[in-house]
Design a protein around this motif. Structure first.
Motif, short mmCIF file in Angstrom:
data_model
loop_
_atom_site.label_atom_id
_atom_site.label_comp_id
_atom_site.label_asym_id
_atom_site.label_seq_id
_atom_site.Cartn_x
_atom_site.Cartn_y
_atom_site.Cartn_z
N THR A 158 -27.29 -1.93 13.96
CA THR A 158 -28.01 -0.95 13.15
C THR A 158 -28.78 -1.67 12.05
O THR A 158 -29.97 -1.39 11.84
N ASN A 160 -21.12 -1.54 6.96
CA ASN A 160 -21.71 -2.13 8.16
C ASN A 160 -23.24 -2.13 8.09
O ASN A 160 -23.88 -3.16 8.22
N VAL A 161 -23.82 -0.96 7.87
CA VAL A 161 -25.28 -0.85 7.94
C VAL A 161 -25.93 -1.58 6.76
O VAL A 161 -26.85 -2.39 6.94
N ASN A 172 -27.91 8.15 7.40
CA ASN A 172 -28.42 9.41 7.94
C ASN A 172 -28.58 10.41 6.80
O ASN A 172 -27.63 10.63 6.05
N GLU A 197 -22.49 -0.21 -4.67
CA GLU A 197 -21.31 0.32 -3.96
C GLU A 197 -20.84 1.58 -4.68
O GLU A 197 -21.47 2.04 -5.62
N ARG A 245 -17.19 9.92 12.39
CA ARG A 245 -17.12 9.62 10.96
C ARG A 245 -15.76 9.99 10.40
O ARG A 245 -15.24 11.08 10.71
N ASP A 253 -19.12 5.23 13.16
CA ASP A 253 -20.00 5.72 12.08
C ASP A 253 -19.28 5.40 10.77
O ASP A 253 -18.33 4.60 10.75
#
Ligand code: NAD
Length: 475
Positions: A198, A237-238, A334, A258, A78, A152
């Motif tokens: 993901t 991305n996710v 996460n 965002e 990350r 990440d």
């Protein structure tokens, strides 16, 4: 919110609260549980870089191996301005449990570099990435059989390509060198389907959850994703891919959030068009036909069926949880829900599909990439034509015996042999569905387990404990 009992638990403490909740339902020796819980190795590093303006700057980075019960260990890297050791430990621990849940044969790890990527040029980020990788090499914290990083928050295929290239430079001729990192571009040894894995995994997991008629009845929702109103936080991305696959499945994406605000349109947003607007204008705000929501956190509190937090940890807290109206919180990020928030949501019968399961699609496809790199052949390359020839013979036999002629479209669909991306998606779908039912079985069959997170942790703790016991470490 004023707290009665001191400061909020840190991210790692939160993960350990979840661990202990599951551990209290097991009868393993305490020492074994402690060994599962603690990080096995923590590497903190500081190194200098030279900025383009001539200044020197010291950069802080970490790599944590949470569990060596299986090697290599695996977990993303990350890049973010707030990265700290506690956060990297928490993320590494989640990786151990995540890999166990989806039967990916790795221990958990995570890396972090404390930088705000917006403040560095691409060349400077390359310099930081290559130097960080060199520091990992110096301490044997990277390698195909040791520790295999991945992307990440704040990193992607570009950084993974630099990491692979740096690793190969220090290990010339190492035939398996490309397996030292996953999430690489396809031209650099990556695998098709990893970028979206993901988000696609979130879609498969959510779809499976919503197909359970009895569970949906308890939430007063009809089964299936079609028509469900969805809010997604984070269009990286996710978040982008999760939103995109949900939209394709017939969900109505009513809001996308965002950093600097959210856009809201009750009739539904076009995910690609919003992503394009964000790319072109640098802001999600002022998307034509949608209402701006500022501050961005207002989006989390919208009336919706499914909320997908896909940005960072600690987004749903004790403070805003009472105002969350979603019936399902699908954790793409996460650690988006604090332990305090979780209590509040569960008391209100909200279904939380937990991060340790739901965002495991990335590591699952990373595992396929690692296998591809070690086997040095693309999935599907050997069998595709043979399969297609066999299917072609079956089609001919059916046509001969029945007199029916398939049209070109039907014929193409029937004889299509599996290519790399087909096999990757098939493996991912199988993994997400299989793991969901392992968790659900624990959730439904043990009356002490009242939520999916505890079920998922229990599933993971049992698998890691069994692995240690079978190693003979705890005879
Ligand atoms: P990313 O950098 O691609 O995207 C994150 C997005 O969130 C960015 O667009 C950023 O601007 C936005 N964001 C930041 N703060 C926000 C806020 N307060 N509100 C709304 N949006 C905000 O990162 P990613 O790879 O998509 O990772 C997102 C989360 O998913 C992280 O928690 C990460 O650990 C987790 N995750 C990522 C992967 C993966 O394969 N990339 C796998 C598993 C889990």
């Amino acid at each position: 919110m004023v707290r009665a009992h001191g400061p909020a638990p840190s991210f790692f403490e939160t993960v350990n609260i979840y661990f202990e909740k599951a551990a209290s339902l097991c009868d393993y020796p305490r020492g074994l549980l402690d060994q599962i819980k603690v990080p096995n190795a923590v590497y903190a590093v500081q190194f200098p870089i030279r900025r383009e303006n001539g200044d020197y700057e010291v950069i802080s980075g970490w790599r944590v191996h949470h569990s060596h019960h299986r090697t290599p260990v695996k977990g993303g890297i990350r890049y973010a301005p707030e990265v700290n050791e506690d956060e990297v430990k928490a993320l590494a621990a989640l990786m151990t449990y995540k890999c166990a849940i989806v039967d990916v044969p790795f221990g958990g790890a995570k890396g972090g570099v404390r930088i705000d990527t917006k403040k560095y040029s691409a060349d400077e980020i390359q310099q930081i990435t290559r130097r960080y990788t060199t520091e990992l090499i110096k301490k044997n914290f990277i390698g195909p059989g040791v520790d295999v990083p991945a992307p990440d928050y704040g990193t992607g295929p570009r950084e993974m390509a630099w990491i692979a290239d740096t690793y190969m430079t220090f290990h010339p001729g190492q035939i398996d060198g490309l397996a030292s990192v996953t999430g690489k571009p396809v031209t650099q040894g990556g695998i098709r389907g990893r970028v979206e894995a993901t988000g696609r995994g979130i879609y498969y997991g959510l779809r499976e959850a919503m197909l359970q008629t009895e569970d949906m009845k308890a939430l007063k929702l009809s089964p299936g994703l079609a028509g469900k109103r969805v809010v997604v936080q984070g269009l990286g991305n996710v978040g982008y891919h999760a939103a995109k696959f949900c939209e394709e499945a017939g969900c109505v994406i009513i809001a996308l959030a965002e950093r600097n605000g959210a856009v809201y349109r009750p009739q539904g947003l076009d995910v690609d068009a919003v992503a394009k607007h964000l790319r072109e204008t640098g802001s999600i705000l002022n998307y034509p036909g949608a209402e701006n929501l500022v501050p961005t956190h207002a989006a989390l509190e919208l009336d919706c069926d499914i909320l997908i937090p896909a940005a960072l940890e600690n987004q749903i807290t004790g403070e805003n949880a009472p105002r969350i109206k979603a019936k399902i919180v699908a954790e793409g990020a996460n650690g988006p829900t604090t332990a305090e928030a979780e209590k509040i949501l569960l008391a209100r019968n909200v279904l939380i599909v937990p991060d340790v399961y739901l965002n495991a699609g990335g590591v699952t496809v990373s595992y396929f990439e690692w296998v591809k790199n070690l086997s040095h052949v693309r999935f599907g390359r050997v069998g595709k034509r043979f399969e297609e020839a066999s299917f072609e013979r079956v089609v001919h036999a059916i046509e001969r015996s029945t007199g029916h002629r398939f049209d070109d479209g039907e014929r193409r669909a029937i004889v299509h042999g599996a290519d790399e991306v087909d096999l990757v998606n098939s493996g991912l779908e199988e993994t997400m569905i299989g793991a969901y039912h392992q968790i659900r079985e624990i959730w439904k069959s043990d009356s002490r387990v009242t939520d999916q997170r505890t079920a998922a942790f229990l599933c993971a703790v049992r698998k890691v404990a069994t692995s240690y016991l079978e190693l003979g470490v705890f005879p």
